[in-house]
Design an enzyme around this catalytic site. Structure first.
Site, mmCIF file in Angstrom:
data_model
loop_
_atom_site.group_PDB
_atom_site.id
_atom_site.type_symbol
_atom_site.label_atom_id
_atom_site.label_comp_id
_atom_site.label_asym_id
_atom_site.label_seq_id
_atom_site.Cartn_x
_atom_site.Cartn_y
_atom_site.Cartn_z
ATOM 1 N N ASP A 73 7.506 86.459 -40.299
ATOM 2 C CA ASP A 73 7.275 87.450 -41.363
ATOM 3 C C ASP A 73 7.329 88.848 -40.737
ATOM 4 O O ASP A 73 7.474 88.986 -39.528
ATOM 5 C CB ASP A 73 5.917 87.215 -42.038
ATOM 6 C CG ASP A 73 4.744 87.472 -41.089
ATOM 7 O OD1 ASP A 73 4.821 87.022 -39.930
ATOM 8 O OD2 ASP A 73 3.751 88.132 -41.469
ATOM 9 N N HIS A 121 11.611 79.187 -38.593
ATOM 10 C CA HIS A 121 11.125 79.995 -39.722
ATOM 11 C C HIS A 121 10.997 81.441 -39.227
ATOM 12 O O HIS A 121 9.962 81.855 -38.705
ATOM 13 C CB HIS A 121 9.763 79.465 -40.205
ATOM 14 C CG HIS A 121 9.237 80.193 -41.405
ATOM 15 N ND1 HIS A 121 9.529 79.822 -42.696
ATOM 16 C CD2 HIS A 121 8.443 81.280 -41.514
ATOM 17 C CE1 HIS A 121 8.938 80.648 -43.549
ATOM 18 N NE2 HIS A 121 8.262 81.547 -42.843
ATOM 19 N N ASP A 144 12.500 70.723 -37.526
ATOM 20 C CA ASP A 144 13.340 71.879 -37.184
ATOM 21 C C ASP A 144 14.040 72.357 -38.454
ATOM 22 O O ASP A 144 15.247 72.193 -38.624
ATOM 23 C CB ASP A 144 14.351 71.499 -36.082
ATOM 24 C CG ASP A 144 15.183 72.700 -35.631
ATOM 25 O OD1 ASP A 144 14.813 73.838 -35.984
ATOM 26 O OD2 ASP A 144 16.199 72.494 -34.947
ATOM 27 N N GLU A 147 7.660 77.948 -37.081
ATOM 28 C CA GLU A 147 7.735 79.406 -37.105
ATOM 29 C C GLU A 147 7.756 79.906 -35.655
ATOM 30 O O GLU A 147 7.682 79.098 -34.712
ATOM 31 C CB GLU A 147 6.542 80.011 -37.881
ATOM 32 C CG GLU A 147 6.754 81.500 -38.165
ATOM 33 C CD GLU A 147 5.791 82.114 -39.205
ATOM 34 O OE1 GLU A 147 5.087 81.368 -39.905
ATOM 35 O OE2 GLU A 147 5.793 83.354 -39.299
#
Ligand code: G3I
Ligand code: 9MR
Ligand code: ZN
Length: 545
Positions: free
Chosen positions: A150, A474, A518, A527
């Protein structure tokens, strides 16, 4: 089909212990063969280990006797072949380079030009002013690294990351000195910091990168010394490039953990920048002391909690004593005032803390106190050392009971387990430094080999390294561009199913060390995060020093 032979896909330093895991029903003879087919070693994997974390019984072989540099693979008598690997004294330089480059590529608030960032180039992101939560006040908070997959920027993990990267540079300065940044990056060094002969052993490019984070952290300190917990949007965005996240930025309220970690990381950084840039070091020192003073009167029981309308990462931590413990030790080491020493010794008299992760930071405090280079209490020193060794001994037992050499117990595969693997390796390394007993160093290196391929999933958890590594992390830029950014450590298997992709893809009864997907969607197993990469880098730097 599952791989039968598991080993470090990147390879080994010549003098390292070299173990290989066979998923076979019985002891297995094997040969180590050069890439042109010459056999250099013959052995039998006869050590049988019932490995609860993977739900398997495996056999372990040892080919430490092979030390000649070269490219090899292993052939089992039953015909199975391993991934290829290299033995060489330079094998980890490229790994370090890639994993360190990640930080440049995570930079927020500046253009990443194509000549440096290549495929991952993008325009300056998150350049708007941030609103102080619950007020109309606006602040300029550009800079720093995106935390993870993020685009949030959080003080608690930032402080730990800085501390681990500085430790990596300190533990292995010659490896760190080889990091020259991405193509063209030396051009961006300040002119007075040009790399001279004398500086050759100093990790200039590393320090320049770490400074990028420190400059941002300084902006999150309030005038009264307290530190905002994080700068994020109100919620996570979709899989877009960072400059496309245009939502309003908000500064979440101050927290004790952010303020204490900030004080500690700033104090630690002072000694790395003192000679190179005294003015910058002075700013760090002042900010550190100010945060510490503010901390004395701060009490927010229960730890940081997201305000109701802020839904980004929480990094909540109900116990802030270990953060205060780290800060006290680090400020004592940096500045020498008796009050910091007293604070640390008072807390340590109640409990010796350990930990190198975002939630538990006691080990940084122990290191700082033991290496303060100032008067310390010798009986407390002895208690800290024996507590560190006892912790390493527990980890040694766990590693010996695991067919893949990891020091995690089956119940310890939590979100970000690969961080815990790395940090366990660092605890083992610490015991090696204290005792000189090689068994701790060997076990520490096993944690690295687990991450790079000798694990039940059979993947190299560092993107872009080894023959078979993580491909769908991620991580928003990687998802958007359809290609995994290199040099990122995947979070690793998680015993509980904590995201929809993991719920859908990983059977409920799967053994914890195999519970990894994965897949882009699996944020609880796949992540990436700055403090996972820093843990990996500190482990890598220390065991190869
Ligand atoms: O502390 C408990 C422990 O007592 C218990 O035994 C164990 C059993 O599962 O759980 C522990 O709590 C875990 C906690 O991390 C501490 O390790 C939680 O289950 C787990 O859900 C929690 O995961 C954190 C996750 O955020 C969710 O909050 C990860 O550590 C943390 O690395 C991760 O961080 C995220 C940020 O929020 C947002 N940015 C990405 C980043 C990486 O995924
Ligand atoms: O991308 C987010 C990741 O960084 C966090 O660790 C994770 C858990 O907080 O959340 C991810 O964002 C997801 C959000 O929680 C729910 N909607 C989908 C988002 C992307 O998968
Ligand atoms: Zn950004």
């Amino acid at each position: 089909m599952d791989k039968i032979i598991l080993l470090d896909q990147c390879g080994y330093l010549p003098q390292m212990e070299k173990k290989v895991t066979f998923r076979t029903e019985a002891p297995m003879g094997f040969r180590v063969v050069t890439s042109d087919g010459r056999c250099v070693f013959q052995g039998t994997a006869s050590e049988r280990i019932e490995t609860a974390s993977a739900g398997e019984t495996v056999y372990v072989g040892d080919f430490s006797a092979v030390t000649a540099p070269g490219r090899y693979y292993i052939i089992a008598d039953a015909g199975y072949e391993s991934d290829p690997f290299t033995i060489d004294s330079h094998i980890y330089e490229e790994v370090f380079q890639k994993a360190f480059s990640f930080f440049y590529l995570q930079r927020c608030g500046c253009d990443l030009p194509q000549r440096r960032a290549r495929r991952y180039a993008h325009k300056a992101c998150h350049t708007g002013l941030a609103t102080v939560y619950g007020t109309r006040e606006k602040r300029e908070v550009t800079g720093g690294w995106h935390d993870a997959g993020d685009y949030g920027r959080y003080i608690v993990p930032a402080a730990v990351t800085v501390a681990q990267l500085l430790s990596a540079c300190e533990d292995n300065p010659s490896l760190a000195a080889l990091y020259r940044g991405l193509p063209g990056s030396l051009r961006s060094l300040p002119s007075d910091a040009a790399v001279s002969e004398d500086d050759a052993a100093l990790p200039m490019a590393c320090l320049e990168e770490i400074r990028y984070e420190l400059e941002w952290m300084l902006k999150l300190q309030r005038e009264d010394g307290q530190v905002y917990h994080k700068a994020t949007c109100y919620s996570f965005c979709s899989f877009i490039m960072p400059e496309e996240e245009q939502d309003e930025l908000v500064l979440s309220p101050v927290s004790v953990t952010a303020t204490a970690d900030f004080a500690a990381a700033m104090a630690m950084a002072v000694r790395f920048y003192r000679d190179k840039d005294p003015d910058f070091a002075g700013r760090l020192a002042q900010a550190s002391r100010k945060a510490y003073d503010a901390l004395r009167t701060m009490e927010l029981p229960g730890g940081f909690k997201n305000p109701p309308d802020v839904r980004t990462g929480e990094y909540g931590d109900a116990c802030d004593t270990d953060e205060r413990y780290w800060a006290a030790a680090e400020l004592y080491k940096a500045f020498g005032d008796a009050c910091y020493r007293e604070d640390f010794e008072r807390l340590a008299a109640q409990k010796i803390y350990h930990g190198y992760g975002w939630e538990d930071v006691g080990s940084f405090g122990n290191r700082a106190y033991l290496t303060a280079g100032r008067p310390i209490d010798l009986s407390l020193k002895a208690r800290i050392e024996s507590s560190m060794i006892a912790l390493a001994d527990e980890r040694l037992l766990a590693a010996a009971a695991d067919g893949y050499g990891t020091a995690l117990l089956p119940g310890e595969y939590v979100w970000g387990s690969n961080m815990t693997v790395s940090n366990n390796g660092i605890h083992l390394y610490d015991a090696w430094r204290l005792t000189g007993d090689r068994k701790y160093l060997d076990a520490a290196a096993q944690q690295l080999h687990y991450l790079l391929g000798r694990n039940p999933v059979g993947l190299c958890y560092l993107t872009g390294c080894g023959t078979d590594s993580i491909r769908r992390p991620h991580h928003r830029p990687s998802v958007f561009l359809g290609k995994a950014m290199p040099g990122m450590l995947s979070g690793g298997p998680c015993g509980r199913r904590l995201d929809p992709a993991a719920k859908g893809l990983i059977p409920e009864d799967f053994p914890p060390a195999k519970a990894h997907a994965d897949m882009y969607g699996s944020y609880s197993t796949n992540e990436v995060a700055i403090y996972w990469n820093s843990a990996f880098l500190q482990l890598l730097a220390s065991v190869t020093a």
